[in-house]
Write an enzyme that holds these catalytic residues in place. Structure first.
Site, mmCIF file in Angstrom:
data_model
loop_
_atom_site.group_PDB
_atom_site.id
_atom_site.type_symbol
_atom_site.label_atom_id
_atom_site.label_comp_id
_atom_site.label_asym_id
_atom_site.label_seq_id
_atom_site.Cartn_x
_atom_site.Cartn_y
_atom_site.Cartn_z
ATOM 1 N N LYS A 38 5.785 -3.791 3.418
ATOM 2 C CA LYS A 38 6.036 -2.843 4.511
ATOM 3 C C LYS A 38 4.936 -1.779 4.540
ATOM 4 O O LYS A 38 4.136 -1.695 3.597
ATOM 5 C CB LYS A 38 7.409 -2.198 4.305
ATOM 6 C CG LYS A 38 7.535 -1.480 2.968
ATOM 7 C CD LYS A 38 8.975 -1.116 2.642
ATOM 8 C CE LYS A 38 9.027 -0.344 1.339
ATOM 9 N NZ LYS A 38 10.405 -0.022 0.949
ATOM 10 N N TYR A 248 -12.782 26.037 5.522
ATOM 11 C CA TYR A 248 -11.777 26.800 6.255
ATOM 12 C C TYR A 248 -11.169 27.895 5.382
ATOM 13 O O TYR A 248 -10.834 27.655 4.221
ATOM 14 C CB TYR A 248 -10.645 25.876 6.713
ATOM 15 C CG TYR A 248 -10.970 25.123 7.990
ATOM 16 C CD1 TYR A 248 -11.280 25.801 9.162
ATOM 17 C CD2 TYR A 248 -10.938 23.732 8.007
ATOM 18 C CE1 TYR A 248 -11.564 25.105 10.333
ATOM 19 C CE2 TYR A 248 -11.216 23.028 9.166
ATOM 20 C CZ TYR A 248 -11.527 23.720 10.328
ATOM 21 O OH TYR A 248 -11.797 23.025 11.469
HETATM 22 C C1 LIG Z 1 10.364 -0.311 -0.447
HETATM 23 C C2 LIG Z 1 11.434 -1.173 -0.990
HETATM 24 C C3 LIG Z 1 11.182 -1.980 -2.100
HETATM 25 C C4 LIG Z 1 9.922 -1.851 -2.936
HETATM 26 O O1 LIG Z 1 10.067 -0.713 -3.761
HETATM 27 P P1 LIG Z 1 8.933 -0.206 -4.786
HETATM 28 O O2 LIG Z 1 9.539 0.991 -5.418
HETATM 29 O O3 LIG Z 1 7.753 0.116 -3.957
HETATM 30 O O4 LIG Z 1 8.677 -1.308 -5.740
HETATM 31 C C5 LIG Z 1 12.166 -2.866 -2.469
HETATM 32 N N1 LIG Z 1 13.340 -2.945 -1.796
HETATM 33 C C6 LIG Z 1 13.620 -2.154 -0.740
HETATM 34 C C7 LIG Z 1 14.925 -2.272 -0.061
HETATM 35 C C8 LIG Z 1 12.691 -1.231 -0.311
HETATM 36 O O5 LIG Z 1 12.975 -0.419 0.716
#
Ligand SMILES: *Cc1c(COP(=O)(O)O)cnc(C)c1O
Length: 348
Positions: A38, A248
């Site tokens: 994702k 800045y």
């Molecule tokens: C993002 C996510 C993962 C992966 O988690 P990490 O901590 O990045 O290993 C696994 N399962 C679900 C449901 C998630 O939302």
């Protein structure tokens, strides 16, 4: 043909990505090891990550929503699974029904919608104590699942990166669900959950962070390798006389004459202002200090002791995730997923 190249780039280490996945897989015992890709593969690029992990033998992938699933669709050959973690809204149904990806149904409404459309095989999320997405583990709404064909039953750990009783509680609740809710496979652990041991692995794990070089728990330190290496080009070198200020709001006033290099990276690229006056940039092995505020597109570093650095040189942003997180106060997740789309992404 003119080849355009951006003044900032991510070097991406294919071998480190694959080795990280293999290390996680080995910790799983007999369970399969999937991959959370994702947020565009945590900033690395979901398509390229998926290609490399497919070659390594990974078969199960996870994204958040249907827009993320779309560019991955051509890679979904027989036996490759892509699950969409946020399930199906009414607006998603047309796309979801036509897709080879599966929704992870999360709410009673989603279940009703999927059943009414004759959607077929799906995944199911049950909340075992995080109180984020999913049906409640206590079972009030579990009756809704009657008639669903569930490939994978999922739950998600809230605090696997710490030593708390909650992980053990979630493990017990998930074990009980396994005994009462039929599914082909059961999946609980993220990266940190994998480090808790094979009891947490069930049939399938879903690491994200650790694939990309994040170290979720001490067990992974020294085993998980950095994958993402940001680099920025030197746009201007200048001499700053004592008494002048830099950037800045003039937060850095120069005490002794200083030479600075202005680099093409800033907070719009994910190099956030938390690195102002703290970040480290490397020229080979030599560490250079970020001076003054990080701007939207630029940052300055002290190169007084490095007369050989000139316009056009490429410098490495120090981005070892655990250290960069400690330095900036940002999470390793934010450091990865914030990396913007102005980088050239170069896989090696
Ligand atoms: C993002 C996510 C993962 C992966 O988690 P990490 O901590 O990045 O290993 C696994 N399962 C679900 C449901 C998630 O939302």
């Amino acid at each position: 043909m003119t080849v355009f190249s951006a003044p900032l780039r991510l070097r991406l280490d294919s071998r480190a990505l694959v080795n990280n996945w293999r290390w996680l897989q080995q910790r799983n015992g007999a369970a399969a090891c999937g991959a959370a890709i994702k947020a565009d593969g945590y900033g690395a690029g979901a398509v390229e990550v998926m290609r490399r992990l497919l070659d390594a033998g990974c078969r199960d992938f996870f994204v958040s929503n249907w827009a993320e699933a779309r560019p991955l669709e051509p890679l979904l050959e027989e036996g490759i699974s892509l699950a969409v973690l946020h399930g199906v809204r009414a607006e998603d149904m047309e796309v979801a029904l036509a897709s080879r990806a599966r929704p992870v149904l999360c709410t009673p409404d989603q279940i009703v919608r999927w059943k009414a459309a004759g959607g077929g095989i799906c995944d199911l999320m049950v909340d075992t104590g995080m109180n984020r997405l999913g049906l409640d583990w206590r079972g009030d709404s579990l009756a809704e699942i009657e008639g669903l064909t569930v490939d994978t039953l999922l739950s998600h750990l809230a605090s696997a990166d710490e030593d708390t009783r909650l992980s053990q509680l979630q493990l017990e609740r998930f074990g009980a669900l396994k005994a009462s809710v039929p599914a082909q496979r059961y999946s609980l652990a993220n990266s940190a959950g994998i480090c808790l041991g094979p009891d947490y692995a069930f049939d399938l794990t879903r690491p994200g962070l650790a694939l990309y070089g994040g170290v979720p728990r001490a067990e992974a330190a020294g085993k998980i390798a950095q994958v993402v290496f940001p680099q920025a080009q030197l746009l201007q070198r200048r001499h700053v006389p004592a008494g002048d200020s830099i950037g800045y709001n003039a937060t850095h006033v120069v005490v002794r004459d200083m030479d600075i290099a202005v680099l093409n990276i800033g907070y719009a690229d994910g190099y956030l202002r938390a690195f102002s006056g703290r970040g480290i940039v490397k020229a080979g092995d030599i560490a250079l200090a970020v001076v003054g505020r990080v701007s939207m597109d630029l940052v300055a570093v002290d190169v007084s002791a490095q007369p050989s650095l000139v316009e056009g040189d490429w410098l490495d942003i120090d981005y070892a995730l655990p250290e960069a997180a400690a330095l900036s106060g940002l999470s390793q997740y934010e450091l990865l997923t914030g990396l913007g789309d102005r980088f050239d992404r170069l896989w090696e």
